[in-house]
Design a protein around this motif. Structure first.
Motif, PDB file in Angstrom:
ATOM      1  N   ALA A  12       0.729  -1.187  -0.099  1.00 10.69           N
ATOM      2  CA  ALA A  12       0.008   0.057  -0.034  1.00 10.69           C
ATOM      3  C   ALA A  12       1.087   1.220   0.108  1.00 10.69           C
ATOM      4  N   GLU A  13       0.362   2.221  -0.658  1.00 14.59           N
ATOM      5  CA  GLU A  13       0.927   3.639  -0.661  1.00 14.59           C
ATOM      6  C   GLU A  13       0.009   4.736  -0.493  1.00 14.59           C
ATOM      7  N   TRP A  14       0.434   5.662   0.315  1.00 15.25           N
ATOM      8  CA  TRP A  14      -0.335   6.900   0.418  1.00 15.25           C
ATOM      9  C   TRP A  14       0.208   7.920  -0.628  1.00 15.25           C
ATOM     10  N   LYS A  15      -0.783   8.942  -1.007  1.00 12.87           N
ATOM     11  CA  LYS A  15      -0.376  10.030  -1.625  1.00 12.87           C
ATOM     12  C   LYS A  15      -1.286  11.273  -1.642  1.00 12.87           C
ATOM     13  N   LEU A  16      -0.823  12.511  -1.487  1.00 14.57           N
ATOM     14  CA  LEU A  16      -1.604  13.506  -1.439  1.00 14.57           C
ATOM     15  C   LEU A  16      -1.548  13.983  -2.882  1.00 14.57           C
ATOM     16  N   LEU A  17      -2.755  14.253  -3.402  1.00 15.83           N
ATOM     17  CA  LEU A  17      -3.173  14.572  -4.556  1.00 15.83           C
ATOM     18  C   LEU A  17      -3.873  15.949  -4.530  1.00 15.83           C
ATOM     19  N   GLN A  18      -3.638  16.845  -5.425  1.00 11.09           N
ATOM     20  CA  GLN A  18      -4.145  18.218  -5.646  1.00 11.09           C
ATOM     21  C   GLN A  18      -5.255  18.205  -6.995  1.00 11.09           C
ATOM     22  N   ALA A  19      -6.547  18.391  -6.943  1.00 11.76           N
ATOM     23  CA  ALA A  19      -7.278  18.087  -8.023  1.00 11.76           C
ATOM     24  C   ALA A  19      -6.938  19.295  -9.033  1.00 11.76           C
ATOM     25  N   SER A  20      -6.367  20.352  -8.709  1.00 12.03           N
ATOM     26  CA  SER A  20      -5.884  21.147  -9.614  1.00 12.03           C
ATOM     27  C   SER A  20      -4.829  20.765 -10.638  1.00 12.03           C
ATOM     28  N   ASP A  21      -4.073  19.704 -10.132  1.00 12.71           N
ATOM     29  CA  ASP A  21      -3.041  18.915 -11.062  1.00 12.71           C
ATOM     30  C   ASP A  21      -3.646  18.161 -12.103  1.00 12.71           C
ATOM     31  N   PHE A  22      -5.013  17.931 -12.073  1.00 10.28           N
ATOM     32  CA  PHE A  22      -5.637  17.057 -13.121  1.00 10.28           C
ATOM     33  C   PHE A  22      -6.804  17.664 -13.676  1.00 10.28           C
ATOM     34  N   GLY A  23      -6.799  19.079 -13.878  1.00 11.25           N
ATOM     35  CA  GLY A  23      -7.686  19.849 -14.779  1.00 11.25           C
ATOM     36  C   GLY A  23      -9.018  20.259 -13.937  1.00 11.25           C
ATOM     37  N   VAL A  24      -8.750  20.175 -12.513  1.00 14.52           N
ATOM     38  CA  VAL A  24      -9.975  20.477 -11.716  1.00 14.52           C
ATOM     39  C   VAL A  24      -9.778  22.016 -11.468  1.00 14.52           C
ATOM     40  N   PRO A  25     -10.530  23.105 -11.628  1.00 12.50           N
ATOM     41  CA  PRO A  25     -10.132  24.532 -11.317  1.00 12.50           C
ATOM     42  C   PRO A  25     -10.223  24.647  -9.761  1.00 12.50           C
ATOM     43  N   GLN A  26     -10.086  23.983  -8.801  1.00 11.75           N
ATOM     44  CA  GLN A  26      -9.692  24.296  -7.569  1.00 11.75           C
ATOM     45  C   GLN A  26      -8.661  23.343  -6.931  1.00 11.75           C
ATOM     46  N   LEU A  27      -8.252  23.791  -5.888  1.00 10.90           N
ATOM     47  CA  LEU A  27      -7.216  23.253  -4.951  1.00 10.90           C
ATOM     48  C   LEU A  27      -7.609  21.690  -4.495  1.00 10.90           C
ATOM     49  N   ARG A  28      -8.362  21.677  -3.831  1.00  6.99           N
ATOM     50  CA  ARG A  28      -9.106  20.212  -3.332  1.00  6.99           C
ATOM     51  C   ARG A  28      -7.844  19.172  -3.189  1.00  6.99           C
ATOM     52  N   PRO A  29      -7.228  19.147  -2.086  1.00  6.25           N
ATOM     53  CA  PRO A  29      -6.060  18.179  -1.709  1.00  6.25           C
ATOM     54  C   PRO A  29      -6.908  16.925  -1.174  1.00  6.25           C
ATOM     55  N   ARG A  30      -6.693  15.908  -1.658  1.00 12.80           N
ATOM     56  CA  ARG A  30      -7.053  14.694  -1.108  1.00 12.80           C
ATOM     57  C   ARG A  30      -6.210  13.651  -0.906  1.00 12.80           C
ATOM     58  N   PHE A  31      -6.330  12.987   0.262  1.00 10.16           N
ATOM     59  CA  PHE A  31      -5.100  11.998   0.759  1.00 10.16           C
ATOM     60  C   PHE A  31      -5.689  10.679   0.264  1.00 10.16           C
ATOM     61  N   VAL A  32      -4.922  10.063  -0.576  1.00 15.36           N
ATOM     62  CA  VAL A  32      -5.425   8.769  -1.256  1.00 15.36           C
ATOM     63  C   VAL A  32      -4.380   7.531  -0.947  1.00 15.36           C
ATOM     64  N   LEU A  33      -5.043   6.708  -0.455  1.00 14.91           N
ATOM     65  CA  LEU A  33      -4.409   5.009  -0.417  1.00 14.91           C
ATOM     66  C   LEU A  33      -4.811   4.182  -1.493  1.00 14.91           C
ATOM     67  N   VAL A  34      -3.669   3.690  -2.103  1.00 16.59           N
ATOM     68  CA  VAL A  34      -3.943   2.733  -3.116  1.00 16.59           C
ATOM     69  C   VAL A  34      -3.288   1.306  -2.681  1.00 16.59           C
ATOM     70  N   ALA A  35      -3.791   0.188  -2.510  1.00 15.57           N
ATOM     71  CA  ALA A  35      -3.143  -1.044  -2.333  1.00 15.57           C
ATOM     72  C   ALA A  35      -3.413  -1.956  -2.998  1.00 15.57           C
ATOM     73  N   LEU A  36      -2.473  -2.858  -3.532  1.00 17.69           N
ATOM     74  CA  LEU A  36      -2.500  -3.711  -4.619  1.00 17.69           C
ATOM     75  C   LEU A  36      -2.037  -5.116  -4.037  1.00 17.69           C
ATOM     76  N   LYS A  37      -2.427  -6.346  -4.429  1.00 18.85           N
ATOM     77  CA  LYS A  37      -1.838  -7.419  -4.190  1.00 18.85           C
ATOM     78  C   LYS A  37      -0.409  -7.643  -4.818  1.00 18.85           C
ATOM     79  N   GLU A  38       0.318  -8.335  -4.007  1.00 21.13           N
ATOM     80  CA  GLU A  38       1.830  -8.316  -4.208  1.00 21.13           C
ATOM     81  C   GLU A  38       2.229  -8.399  -5.676  1.00 21.13           C
ATOM     82  N   ASP A  39       1.333  -9.202  -6.865  1.00 19.87           N
ATOM     83  CA  ASP A  39       1.857  -9.667  -8.090  1.00 19.87           C
ATOM     84  C   ASP A  39       1.435  -8.361  -8.798  1.00 19.87           C
TER      85      ASP A  39
END
Length: 413
Positions: free
Chosen positions: A143-170
């Motif tokens: 698993a990994e955490w990442k703080l993403l800013q919505a404005s970095d993905f074409g959304v016209p507001q800051l909106r920081p979101r803390f995202v957790l993604v986890a994947l099976k080891e393979d």
């Protein structure tokens, strides 16, 4: 092509759902508590299976029915971690983050995606985050955490979101966080056509003034009053752009209309700022305040789509694999967790390194005690500590969360 299905918990009105659909996932189930949001989901995707109710109540849905799903996703409640709140974390009856992580053991998805507010990334929750990583590792996930800013993905507001993604080891070696998509349009560029839609002749002049990225849209909750665009600081930022943030308008301004500060935004305008557009079309049902809350509490669809595509590529093993590890967050928690006995102050100070002195250690222990049960004893060599439990709700039938949830259900959204 192999179908990749997703179960989405705390689905809200569909921001994450629409983004994941754009990324190629098909919804096997969406679970949501709020009736207004459920109605919106059904309005937009009548073919989806939508379950309404407390996501942690077995009567609402049966997680074991979805064992082996490609993706388990959700935007669990934010108030336990929000900087503007009390940051009760594990002791907040609305906290479902730890429960959602534990759900992985039953559902055994190929991947997990959870998003929350920036507050969860703060030092206050370093032990909580470490416990999440440890739990997922014990289930066979990286698993990994990442703080993403919505404005970095074409959304016209800051909106920081803390995202957790986890994947099976393979799958984990094939995952990488989505690349940034460059600067977003300004509020003025985004909304000029809507401001001019009823003939307001000052729309272009207004758009020139509104030449910034928006502050984070705040949807609020049933505990608080009607719709407005956020706390005092946000309202000041809106006013500088010529927007009256004290409420939401029913319609765009009309010809000849003048304002002391500027016009209010409509729900349609707020939705545009959240990332809904011609590319991400969606209809919101209900009265104005409920529509605003649905929009304001959503995960912006373009951000969800970007993360979803990264997960999809990992599930398909596209690209070149690279080693990925779950990073450690809290040395004091790790030292306590790694011992079945009491741990001395001296040992904890050594574990914390040069940045930890006795007063800082005491502060860190006090923070950990907000989420964990920690016993202390006094010995000739000083205070000793032992980690004995996690306070969060992870499905226990006897947990106080059930009583508090029922007591406050009418105010939870």
């Amino acid at each position: 092509m192999t179908s990749h299905e997703v179960v989405e918990i705390c689905a809200g009105a569909g921001g994450q759902a629409l983004g994941l659909e754009k990324a190629g996932f098909e919804h096997a189930l969406a679970v949501e508590l709020d009736e207004n949001a459920v109605n919106t989901l059904k309005e937009n995707r009548p073919s989806w299976k939508v379950a309404m109710g407390d996501v942690a109540n077995p009567a609402t849905w049966n997680p074991s029915d979805y064992q082996g799903i490609s993706l388990l996703a959700g935007g669990v409640p934010c108030p336990p971690f929000t900087i503007a709140g009390k940051q009760l974390g594990a002791t907040d009856e609305r906290d479902l983050f730890a429960w959602a992580v534990k759900l992985v053991q039953t559902v055994q998805p190929e991947a997990l995606l959870l998003e929350n507010v920036r507050g969860l990334s703060m030092p206050r929750f370093s032990g909580y985050r470490q416990h999440v990583l440890d739990t997922l590792a014990s289930f066979g996930y990286i698993a990994e955490w990442k703080l993403l800013q919505a404005s970095d993905f074409g959304v016209p507001q800051l909106r920081p979101r803390f995202v957790l993604v986890a994947l099976k080891e393979d799958h984990a070696p094939y995952f990488s966080w989505p690349e940034l998509q460059g600067p977003a349009l300004t509020v003025g560029e985004t909304l000029q056509d809507l401001m001019a839609s009823n003939g307001w002749e000052l729309a272009q002049q207004w758009a020139t003034r509104a030449d910034k990225i928006a502050p984070t849209i705040v949807g609020g909750s049933k505990k608080h009053g009607g719709a407005d665009l956020g706390p005092t600081r946000a309202k000041r930022a809106w006013a500088e752009m010529g927007v009256d943030a004290l409420g939401v308008a029913d319609n765009a301004p009309i010809k000849g209309q003048k304002f002391p500060v500027g016009p209010k935004l409509t729900c349609e305008m707020v939705a545009r700022i959240q990332g809904w557009s011609d590319e991400y079309p969606w209809v919101f049902t209900g009265r104005k305040t409920t529509r605003y809350r649905q929009i304001g509490n959503a995960f912006p669809p373009p951000v969800a789509a970007a993360v979803g595509r990264s997960i999809m590529r990992a599930l398909r093993h596209e690209g070149s694999p690279s080693e990925r590890i779950s990073a450690d967050h809290d040395a004091i928690y790790l030292a306590l967790r790694g011992s079945d006995d009491f741990v001395s102050t001296a040992r904890l100070l050594r574990a914390g390194g040069k940045q930890i002195d006795p007063s800082e250690l005491e502060r860190r222990i006090s923070l950990l005690k907000r989420d964990f049960d920690i016993e202390t004893i006094e010995s000739p060599s000083g205070t000793q500590y032992k980690l004995t439990g996690f306070k969060a709700f992870v499905g226990q039938e006897s947990h106080v969360r059930h009583h508090l949830f029922e007591k406050n259900k009418s105010r939870i959204s």
